[in-house]
Write a protein that holds these residues in place. Structure first.
Motif: not given
Ligand code: HAM
Length: 458
Positions: A376-377, A423-425, A427-428
């Motif tokens: 996803e990243q 990671g998700e962190r 990315f956001n």
């Protein structure tokens, strides 16, 4: 029934796999080999440019006539060692076996415009159909350095000085090589002097034949050498004895050579003395040194490797000399040249033998690796990488499916200096963490802030 069923041979052929090995006598360069090759080329360029040489190149394809012209010849090379073919337009073409005729062509074409003397260098790949052996292959790269348009002997001296400097810049010590010198005129006058002493004469053709034989002096047995001499001097045993003694005489001192050589010895003596004055100590004049190319007219020299016991290994690292008439084959005024060629195969062997290759040669890793935690990243990681690349930091994105600790391990193995895990962190959010793999130090910040950190560390 189809054809293949009819013909078992053809069926075998169809299932035959192609070899993964390279063509005989040429090399593949995997990245680790390429790193060594690049180091050799970079050192060559740096030293040549420090002497004011400018780089040129030509195509590997030349019309075959270039190597067959009178004056340019090396019989063995032209007849036995060139890769020659006829092209689709019926032209005879040769893969360049050496650079000197090509550079002479370039000089001759612009002889009116060039501000002589010019100093040019090149690192061409050359092709010779030789029997592959240690130090000799069918394709090699050769540093060529030549100075055109000067008759000054100081130019011969400077070219030899440059050849030596290349070796010193690789970290070689003067006792690891020897510079052998000879001179075409000194050589010819000596042979004529020997003949005159016997009341005989020798022709230019006999001297040319003897030069070709002398080129093989150290490779032939004494009896084979003597038979070849008998053929050149038409069974004149007295002459052959005298010539053989001259070359073999270990007691022979340079002074004797110079005494024999009349005028021709003066230039050689001057070059030898100039080099010694410039602190080049490992020079020795050697009447048995001869070069295979007919175009040399004056100084000739070769640099040989010396082993730990101080003996020459017979391996030639560098060969060159002065050639005053080569541009004449293109018409116009002759422009003199003096230069040398130095091969990458013997150079690499020499560096390995003497342990002169830098330890970190294949370890120039990336500056930065961006490690996405999951697919996803990926795009975000690519986008981030672009910002770092734009600022001239070599950056990879690890797109493998490995977990983060494995990704960090492979970055470490590849000598990457920094990593950024995405990671998700990340990315956001707006901030990333830059980790120095060596010091383990971490910096948190926006891309712009991290770029500043990287530039301050560079
Ligand atoms: P050369 O002596 O034929 O001279 O070659 C120069 C160097 O290239 C040799 O000392 C050796 O290091 C390397 N070399 C030659 N042939 C091979 C081979 N088959 N495999 C690996 N290395 C090789 C010339 O070519 C002259 N054109 C040099 C020159 C330039 N003279 C004046 N300017």
């Amino acid at each position: 029934m189809n054809e293949q069923q009819n013909n078992p041979d053809q069926e075998d052929k169809a299932s035959e796999k192609l070899a993964t090995t390279a063509y005989k006598g040429v090399r593949d360069f995997y990245p680790a080999d390429m790193a060594v090759q690049q180091y050799i080329f970079d050192t060559w360029s740096k030293t040549a440019e420090s002497f004011g040489f400018r780089r040129y190149d030509t195509s590997i394809l030349e019309p075959s006539a270039l190597y067959k012209a009178k004056g340019a010849q090396n019989e063995e090379m032209v007849n036995e060692q060139t890769y020659t073919f006829t092209d689709r337009g019926d032209r005879e073409v040769t893969l360049r076996p050496e650079m000197t005729p090509s550079v002479a062509r370039l000089i001759a074409a612009r002889a009116r415009e060039l501000a002589f003397p010019v100093r040019w260098y090149s690192i061409p790949n050359l092709f010779r159909y030789e029997r592959p052996q240690r130090g000799r292959l069918r394709e090699h790269w050769q540093l060529n350095c030549d100075i055109f348009g000067s008759d000054a002997l100081a130019v011969d001296v400077e070219v030899i000085l440059l050849a030596q400097q290349v070796l010193l810049d690789f970290g070689a010590k003067p006792e690891q090589f020897v510079i052998k010198l000879n001179h075409k005129v000194t050589y010819a006058n000596t042979i004529k002097g020997i003949a005159e002493g016997l009341g005989k004469t020798v022709s230019e053709e006999q001297i040319a034949e003897l030069s070709r034989l002398t080129d093989k002096f150290h490779k032939l047995s004494e009896s084979d050498y003597r038979s070849a001499l008998l053929a050149i001097f038409i069974q004149d045993t007295i002459m052959v004895e005298k010539i053989n003694n001259f070359f073999r005489s270990t007691a022979m001192k340079n002074t004797t050579y110079y005494d024999w050589a009349f005028g021709g010895g003066l230039e050689l003596e001057h070059i030898e003395n100039s080099l010694k004055e410039l602190n080049v100590k490992n020079v020795s004049v050697d009447p048995t040194l001869m070069r295979g190319f007919d175009y040399y007219t004056g100084t000739i020299f070769e640099i040989f490797e010396v082993d730990a016991d101080g003996n020459s290994t017979g391996r030639s690292l560098i060969g060159g000399g002065r050639y005053d008439n080569l541009t004449q084959m293109f018409g116009g005024e002759p422009v003199s040249g003096v230069g040398f060629g130095m091969g990458d195969v013997t150079m690499r062997d020499f560096l390995e033998t003497h342990d002169l290759l830098p330890d970190n040669i294949d370890k120039a890793g990336m500056t930065l690796a961006i490690l996405p935690e999951s697919a996803e990243q990926h795009l975000f990681a690519e986008q981030t990488a672009l910002a770092f690349r734009k600022a001239d930091h070599s950056t990879i994105v690890d797109l493998s499916t490995k977990n983060i600790s494995k990704k960090i391990n492979s970055a470490t193995e590849n000598n990457t200096r920094f990593v950024i895990v995405v990671g998700e962190r990340e990315f956001n959010g707006n901030e990333l963490t830059l980790k120095n793999l060596l010091s383990k130090e971490e910096t948190i910040g926006t891309v712009d802030q991290l770029l500043e950190t990287l530039s301050s560390e560079a």
